[in-house]
Design an enzyme around this catalytic site. Structure first.
Site, PDB file in Angstrom:
ATOM      1  N   GLU A  13       8.229   4.234   8.634  1.00 45.69           N
ATOM      2  CA  GLU A  13       6.938   3.540   8.635  1.00 45.69           C
ATOM      3  C   GLU A  13       6.905   2.338   9.590  1.00 45.69           C
ATOM      4  O   GLU A  13       5.829   1.889   9.969  1.00 45.69           O
ATOM      5  CB  GLU A  13       6.585   3.112   7.199  1.00 45.69           C
ATOM      6  CG  GLU A  13       6.315   4.321   6.299  1.00 45.69           C
ATOM      7  CD  GLU A  13       6.212   3.975   4.823  1.00 45.69           C
ATOM      8  OE1 GLU A  13       5.477   4.679   4.117  1.00 45.69           O
ATOM      9  OE2 GLU A  13       6.855   3.016   4.359  1.00 45.69           O
ATOM     10  N   ASP A 201       1.100  13.901   1.418  1.00 41.90           N
ATOM     11  CA  ASP A 201       1.193  14.991   0.432  1.00 41.90           C
ATOM     12  C   ASP A 201       0.047  14.851  -0.568  1.00 41.90           C
ATOM     13  O   ASP A 201      -0.636  13.838  -0.612  1.00 41.90           O
ATOM     14  CB  ASP A 201       2.535  14.946  -0.293  1.00 41.90           C
ATOM     15  CG  ASP A 201       2.729  13.628  -1.043  1.00 41.90           C
ATOM     16  OD1 ASP A 201       3.349  12.714  -0.478  1.00 41.90           O
ATOM     17  OD2 ASP A 201       2.200  13.496  -2.172  1.00 41.90           O
TER      18      ASP A 201
HETATM   19  N1  ADE Z   1       4.149   8.162  -1.166  1.00 42.39           N
HETATM   20  C1  ADE Z   1       3.860   9.308  -0.516  1.00 42.39           C
HETATM   21  N2  ADE Z   1       3.576  10.286  -1.388  1.00 42.39           N
HETATM   22  C2  ADE Z   1       3.699   9.763  -2.626  1.00 42.39           C
HETATM   23  C3  ADE Z   1       3.558  10.284  -3.946  1.00 42.39           C
HETATM   24  N3  ADE Z   1       3.235  11.562  -4.149  1.00 42.39           N
HETATM   25  N4  ADE Z   1       3.761   9.445  -4.999  1.00 42.39           N
HETATM   26  C4  ADE Z   1       4.113   8.166  -4.783  1.00 42.39           C
HETATM   27  N5  ADE Z   1       4.276   7.622  -3.571  1.00 42.39           N
HETATM   28  C5  ADE Z   1       4.074   8.408  -2.497  1.00 42.39           C
END
Ligand code: ADE
Length: 233
Positions: A13, A201
């Protein structure tokens, strides 16, 4: 002009930021590496907080105390909560709140910190506008929304929990693990902030696979917007 603290949780990041910051000076405090320098002629301090709310809170307070950061911008990835969001889309924080703060047996709604005036910390309207302008310039094949960023010390991979609690109850846009921590620290110190997240995601059963696959790409997208924001500040 005030120094901007630029924060991410993971190497991916902040890697692209570190490639561009000039006149770098490094300091390590409490195990966190801070890199001072300039980006597009603006004074910045870049740091990788580490994952989770405690790390993010510590890094934010150090940015304010030791590096005189007058603003904090966070760049990183998140899981989708709003049903319209796809991998690669952007969330600009309207506010940040902890989803794992839960004193509901005492009658407090989920996310409310007992005996505390504010639990949903509003991001700075000028920074939100700056981020929106950057997205209009840069988001061609992806959408962006301004919405509530939910944070907790949990990697979420359960669409049922997302739709019933994080979206249904808490009206979140995305879920991650740091935003609300730095937001609270900024709020308590009267330092303006904004959190920028690109979706890696859908916080469902495939979150682990998607996270691994899309984090680098999503982190890059978030960086590009933040970089554009610094340029146009
Ligand atoms: N950062 C990226 N994806 C995430 C998720 N599914 N839960 C928590 N933090 C995240």
């Amino acid at each position: 002009a005030k120094t901007i603290g630029l924060m991410g949780a993971m190497d991916e990041e902040i890697a692209l930021l570190l490639e561009r910051v000039e006149n770098q000076e490094t300091a390590v405090i409490a195990g966190i590496r801070f890199v001072k320098g300039s980006l597009h002629g603006k004074d910045v301090v870049v740091c990788k907080s580490g994952v989770g709310k405690v790390n993010a809170a510590l890094a934010a307070q150090l940015l304010i105390d030791r590096f005189e950061a007058g603003a904090i911008w966070f760049t990183g990835v998140a899981g989708a909560v709003h049903p319209d969001l796809d991998v690669g889309d952007i969330v600009i924080s309207s506010s940040c709140q902890q989803h794992d703060m839960d004193a509901s047996p005492l009658g407090y709604p989920r996310g409310t910190v007992p005996y505390q005036e504010v639990s949903d910390f509003p991001a700075d309207p000028v920074f939100i506008a700056l981020a929106e302008e950057a997205c209009t310039r840069l988001c061609r094949d992806h959408k962006y929304i301004v919405g509530r960023v939910l944070s907790g010390d949990q990697f979420i991979a359960d669409r049922g929990f997302v739709s019933s609690v994080l979206y249904g109850e808490m009206e979140g846009a995305c879920v991650e693990m740091e935003g609300a921590a730095l937001a609270q620290v900024c709020g308590m110190n009267r330092v303006p902030f904004v959190v920028l997240r690109s979706i890696s995601d859908k916080a469902d059963g495939s979150a682990d696979v998607n996270f691994a696959e899309f984090t680098k790409l999503a982190a890059q997208r978030s960086f590009e917007i933040l970089n554009d924001m610094v340029q146009h500040l």
